[in-house]
Design a protein around this motif. Structure first.
Motif, PDB file in Angstrom:
ATOM      1  N   HIS A 191      11.831  -0.904 -20.042  1.00 39.37           N
ATOM      2  CA  HIS A 191      11.030  -0.001 -19.211  1.00 39.37           C
ATOM      3  C   HIS A 191      11.851   1.255 -18.955  1.00 39.37           C
ATOM      4  O   HIS A 191      13.081   1.239 -19.004  1.00 39.37           O
ATOM      5  CB  HIS A 191      10.680  -0.663 -17.878  1.00 39.37           C
ATOM      6  N   TRP A 192      11.147   2.345 -18.644  1.00 43.87           N
ATOM      7  CA  TRP A 192      11.846   3.589 -18.335  1.00 43.87           C
ATOM      8  C   TRP A 192      11.344   4.154 -17.014  1.00 43.87           C
ATOM      9  O   TRP A 192      10.145   4.259 -16.788  1.00 43.87           O
ATOM     10  CB  TRP A 192      11.642   4.620 -19.444  1.00 43.87           C
ATOM     11  N   GLN A 220       1.764  -8.621 -22.996  1.00 42.90           N
ATOM     12  CA  GLN A 220       2.196  -9.895 -22.442  1.00 42.90           C
ATOM     13  C   GLN A 220       3.426  -9.668 -21.569  1.00 42.90           C
ATOM     14  O   GLN A 220       4.092  -8.642 -21.671  1.00 42.90           O
ATOM     15  CB  GLN A 220       2.513 -10.889 -23.560  1.00 42.90           C
ATOM     16  N   ASP A 221       3.701 -10.637 -20.716  1.00 38.61           N
ATOM     17  CA  ASP A 221       4.823 -10.510 -19.798  1.00 38.61           C
ATOM     18  C   ASP A 221       6.133 -10.635 -20.569  1.00 38.61           C
ATOM     19  O   ASP A 221       6.417 -11.663 -21.167  1.00 38.61           O
ATOM     20  CB  ASP A 221       4.733 -11.596 -18.709  1.00 38.61           C
ATOM     21  N   GLN A 222       6.908  -9.575 -20.557  1.00 41.05           N
ATOM     22  CA  GLN A 222       8.204  -9.571 -21.234  1.00 41.05           C
ATOM     23  C   GLN A 222       9.291  -9.198 -20.233  1.00 41.05           C
ATOM     24  O   GLN A 222       9.108  -8.288 -19.428  1.00 41.05           O
ATOM     25  CB  GLN A 222       8.220  -8.559 -22.388  1.00 41.05           C
ATOM     26  N   GLN A 223      10.387  -9.901 -20.290  1.00 40.09           N
ATOM     27  CA  GLN A 223      11.510  -9.620 -19.407  1.00 40.09           C
ATOM     28  C   GLN A 223      12.364  -8.508 -20.011  1.00 40.09           C
ATOM     29  O   GLN A 223      13.339  -8.762 -20.709  1.00 40.09           O
ATOM     30  CB  GLN A 223      12.336 -10.899 -19.191  1.00 40.09           C
TER      31      GLN A 223
END
Length: 250
Positions: free
Chosen positions: A112-113, A134-137
């Protein structure tokens, strides 16, 4: 025959008419798509995609897919596909007799930025806007305008150094003064500060790694922040005084 002018004239007239007819046919084929000669019947993406859907590609092309196999504007099609959020680069070409083929290179999200939910950094350090399917860490990175490539490169470098601790940076920020600040997965802040000739950041981060196993055994308990800006040491801050957030500011 060469001595018979009338025959020569007749042959010349026939050749002229044949040439004119050929030019007329060519003009109809190449310049009149409304006659529906060589129509396009299919748009095909040449390989499987992770984030971009076939229906999105077809929808993006619907407004610019005009003309026939020969007259369709391939460059306009390419630009339209590259407007899709997850498309980094596209190639478009004709496939005889009635198909348009599309090859897409998708963005691969690395982090993320900033503070926005849809601003991402790809594996090349380029910024793009898209929603994760989708949920990504992913880690959250931030820095001055134009610094995303450098911040991602440093993240990968710092993550490699931190491997022995079993912790990765969950957040990493580069301040306008070019000072680095990390927040590890366990919530601990690591202030690295600016690059120094006598004590490079890599050296200071390695010092943190070396002492990390002992940080939970202090009298005050586990520190919330570790200040590694000193050339030959570090300072610990505990919950009562460690209120700084990872915002990329000093």
């Amino acid at each position: 025959m060469w001595h018979k002018p009338r025959v020569m004239t007749a042959v010349s007239d026939l050749l002229f008419l044949a040439g004119a007819a050929a030019l007329l046919v060519a003009a109809v084929v190449w310049g009149t798509p409304r006659l529906r000669l060589f129509p396009l019947h299919e748009i095909q993406v040449t390989h499987a995609l992770q984030e971009v859907r076939q229906s999105d590609v077809e929808q993006s092309l619907s407004d610019v897919l005009r003309g026939n196999f020969f007259t369709v504007d391939i460059e306009a099609l390419r630009r339209a596909v590259e407007q899709l959020p997850w498309v980094r680069r596209a190639e478009v070409w004709r496939k005889w007799p009635s198909r348009i083929e599309v090859r897409i290179e998708e963005h691969r999200a690395a982090a993320h930025w900033g503070d926005g939910p849809e601003q991402l950094v790809n594996t090349y350090g380029e910024l793009f806007s898209a929603a994760l399917s989708q949920d990504q860490q992913l880690p959250r990175l931030s820095g001055p305008v134009g610094s995303s490539s450098e911040v991602l490169r440093r993240y990968e470098e710092f993550a490699q150094i931190l491997k022995p601790t079993g912790r990765l940076p969950a957040q990493m920020a580069l301040s306008p003064r070019l000072a680095w600040l990390l927040k590890l997965e366990d919530g601990m802040l690591v202030e690295l500060g600016r690059e120094q000739a006598k004590a490079p950041i890599r050296m200071r981060l390695q010092r943190f790694v070396d002492y990390y196993p002992t940080l939970s055994n202090t009298r005050q308990g586990r520190p919330m922040a570790v200040d590694m800006r000193y050339p030959n040491g570090f300072a610990l801050r505990f919950p009562a005084s460690a209120a700084q957030e990872v915002k990329g500011k000093k």
